[in-house]
Write a protein that holds these residues in place. Sequence first.
Motif, PDB file in Angstrom:
ATOM      1  N   GLU A 105       0.811  -1.206   0.000  1.00  0.00           N
ATOM      2  CA  GLU A 105       0.000   0.000   0.000  1.00  0.00           C
ATOM      3  C   GLU A 105       0.849   1.262   0.000  1.00  0.00           C
ATOM      4  N   ASP A 106       2.117   1.150   0.381  1.00  0.00           N
ATOM      5  CA  ASP A 106       3.011   2.308   0.333  1.00  0.00           C
ATOM      6  C   ASP A 106       3.191   2.810  -1.092  1.00  0.00           C
ATOM      7  N   ASP A 107       2.946   1.927  -2.074  1.00  0.00           N
ATOM      8  CA  ASP A 107       3.076   2.311  -3.476  1.00  0.00           C
ATOM      9  C   ASP A 107       1.862   3.075  -3.994  1.00  0.00           C
ATOM     10  N   LEU A 108       0.784   3.120  -3.222  1.00  0.00           N
ATOM     11  CA  LEU A 108      -0.423   3.826  -3.632  1.00  0.00           C
ATOM     12  C   LEU A 108      -0.315   5.310  -3.315  1.00  0.00           C
ATOM     13  N   PRO A 109      -0.958   6.156  -4.128  1.00  0.00           N
ATOM     14  CA  PRO A 109      -0.936   7.588  -3.835  1.00  0.00           C
ATOM     15  C   PRO A 109      -1.799   7.926  -2.624  1.00  0.00           C
ATOM     16  N   LEU A 110      -1.353   8.922  -1.870  1.00  0.00           N
ATOM     17  CA  LEU A 110      -2.139   9.438  -0.756  1.00  0.00           C
ATOM     18  C   LEU A 110      -3.290  10.267  -1.318  1.00  0.00           C
ATOM     19  N   VAL A 111      -4.470  10.089  -0.755  1.00  0.00           N
ATOM     20  CA  VAL A 111      -5.650  10.853  -1.142  1.00  0.00           C
ATOM     21  C   VAL A 111      -6.039  11.753   0.032  1.00  0.00           C
ATOM     22  N   THR A 112      -6.268  13.028  -0.256  1.00  0.00           N
ATOM     23  CA  THR A 112      -6.753  13.952   0.762  1.00  0.00           C
ATOM     24  C   THR A 112      -8.229  14.233   0.512  1.00  0.00           C
ATOM     25  N   ILE A 113      -9.011  14.109   1.567  1.00  0.00           N
ATOM     26  CA  ILE A 113     -10.425  14.489   1.537  1.00  0.00           C
ATOM     27  C   ILE A 113     -10.558  15.707   2.446  1.00  0.00           C
ATOM     28  N   ILE A 114     -11.187  16.759   1.928  1.00  0.00           N
ATOM     29  CA  ILE A 114     -11.359  17.990   2.708  1.00  0.00           C
ATOM     30  C   ILE A 114     -12.845  18.250   2.907  1.00  0.00           C
ATOM     31  N   THR A 115     -13.235  18.406   4.168  1.00  0.00           N
ATOM     32  CA  THR A 115     -14.606  18.769   4.496  1.00  0.00           C
ATOM     33  C   THR A 115     -14.606  20.147   5.153  1.00  0.00           C
ATOM     34  N   PRO A 116     -15.088  21.169   4.422  1.00  0.00           N
ATOM     35  CA  PRO A 116     -15.216  22.492   5.032  1.00  0.00           C
ATOM     36  C   PRO A 116     -16.511  22.549   5.842  1.00  0.00           C
ATOM     37  N   THR A 117     -16.441  23.218   6.995  1.00  0.00           N
ATOM     38  CA  THR A 117     -17.638  23.349   7.825  1.00  0.00           C
ATOM     39  C   THR A 117     -17.857  24.800   8.213  1.00  0.00           C
ATOM     40  N   ASN A 123     -20.939  26.296  10.956  1.00  0.00           N
ATOM     41  CA  ASN A 123     -22.196  26.111  11.684  1.00  0.00           C
ATOM     42  C   ASN A 123     -22.973  24.903  11.163  1.00  0.00           C
ATOM     43  N   SER A 124     -22.272  23.801  11.012  1.00  0.00           N
ATOM     44  CA  SER A 124     -22.827  22.590  10.408  1.00  0.00           C
ATOM     45  C   SER A 124     -23.828  21.894  11.312  1.00  0.00           C
ATOM     46  N   ASN A 125     -24.840  21.307  10.689  1.00  0.00           N
ATOM     47  CA  ASN A 125     -25.779  20.447  11.391  1.00  0.00           C
ATOM     48  C   ASN A 125     -24.993  19.217  11.855  1.00  0.00           C
ATOM     49  N   PRO A 126     -24.972  18.919  13.161  1.00  0.00           N
ATOM     50  CA  PRO A 126     -24.146  17.815  13.651  1.00  0.00           C
ATOM     51  C   PRO A 126     -24.522  16.452  13.065  1.00  0.00           C
ATOM     52  N   GLN A 127     -25.800  16.230  12.771  1.00  0.00           N
ATOM     53  CA  GLN A 127     -26.203  14.941  12.194  1.00  0.00           C
ATOM     54  C   GLN A 127     -25.640  14.786  10.780  1.00  0.00           C
ATOM     55  N   TYR A 128     -25.722  15.838   9.981  1.00  0.00           N
ATOM     56  CA  TYR A 128     -25.179  15.769   8.625  1.00  0.00           C
ATOM     57  C   TYR A 128     -23.662  15.609   8.652  1.00  0.00           C
ATOM     58  N   LEU A 129     -23.000  16.340   9.529  1.00  0.00           N
ATOM     59  CA  LEU A 129     -21.553  16.240   9.654  1.00  0.00           C
ATOM     60  C   LEU A 129     -21.153  14.825  10.071  1.00  0.00           C
ATOM     61  N   LYS A 130     -21.870  14.263  11.013  1.00  0.00           N
ATOM     62  CA  LYS A 130     -21.612  12.885  11.458  1.00  0.00           C
ATOM     63  C   LYS A 130     -21.722  11.913  10.278  1.00  0.00           C
ATOM     64  N   GLU A 131     -22.754  12.064   9.468  1.00  0.00           N
ATOM     65  CA  GLU A 131     -22.947  11.183   8.319  1.00  0.00           C
ATOM     66  C   GLU A 131     -21.828  11.355   7.293  1.00  0.00           C
ATOM     67  N   ALA A 175     -18.528  17.991   1.044  1.00  0.00           N
ATOM     68  CA  ALA A 175     -19.290  18.968   1.823  1.00  0.00           C
ATOM     69  C   ALA A 175     -19.720  18.357   3.156  1.00  0.00           C
ATOM     70  N   HIS A 176     -19.884  19.205   4.144  1.00  0.00           N
ATOM     71  CA  HIS A 176     -20.263  18.742   5.480  1.00  0.00           C
ATOM     72  C   HIS A 176     -21.647  18.095   5.512  1.00  0.00           C
ATOM     73  N   ASP A 177     -22.443  18.311   4.488  1.00  0.00           N
ATOM     74  CA  ASP A 177     -23.785  17.731   4.444  1.00  0.00           C
ATOM     75  C   ASP A 177     -23.940  16.760   3.270  1.00  0.00           C
ATOM     76  N   ASP A 178     -22.835  16.135   2.904  1.00  0.00           N
ATOM     77  CA  ASP A 178     -22.840  15.180   1.798  1.00  0.00           C
ATOM     78  C   ASP A 178     -22.211  13.879   2.275  1.00  0.00           C
TER      79      ASP A 178
END
Length: 157
Positions: free
Chosen positions: A36-48, A50-58, A133-136
Motif C-alpha cells: 500500500e506504500d506504493d499507492l498515492p495518498l488521497v486527501t479528503i477535505i470537508t469544510p464546515t 455552523n454545520s448540522n451535527p447529524q449531517y456532519l456525522k454522516e 461537503a459537510h452535508d454530503d
Amino acid sequence: MSGVDTVVIGIVVSCISDNLLEMVINKYCMSSACSEDDLPLVTIITPTYNSNPQYLKEAIESVLEQTYPKIEYIITDDGSSVFHEKLIHELLEGRNRGNITWKIIRHDENVGIVKNMNGAIRESHGEYIFPLAHDDVYYDERVIEEWVKEFQKTGAM
C-alpha cells in the motif's frame, strides 16, 4: 499561524483489499511484493461552518467507511459559532480502521469558503484532493478506491 488551532493524529493502516492489491500490482510494479506504500495518498477535505451535527456525522462516517488504505482527512471550520469538535474526535478516534490520518483546522473568525478551502489545500499532502461537503456523503465504501483507479488508469490529475 495566527488564529488557527490545529490537531493532528496519525495512524498506520494494516491491511489492503484485493482490488487495491490488484491496482498496486498493475499500476506500479509487476510483483506481489508491492504494498500500500506504493499507492498515492488521497486527501479528503470537508469544510464546515455552523454545520448540522447529524449531517456532519454522516459525512465523516462515509469517509470512515472507505476501503482505500491511504487517506488524509482534513476538516476545516470557518469560524463557526458552534463547532462540534468533540463529536469529530469521538468518530475519528473511535471508528478509524487505521487507513485515515486526520487533522482539524479551526479559524477563530469567518474567512470565507475560498480562503477556508485554500488553507486546507495548503495543509494537504495528497496526490489527489477530493472535497466532501459537510452535508454530503460517499454513496458506498469504494468511492475513493474507484476514483483513484480511474485517475491512475487515465493519467488524470
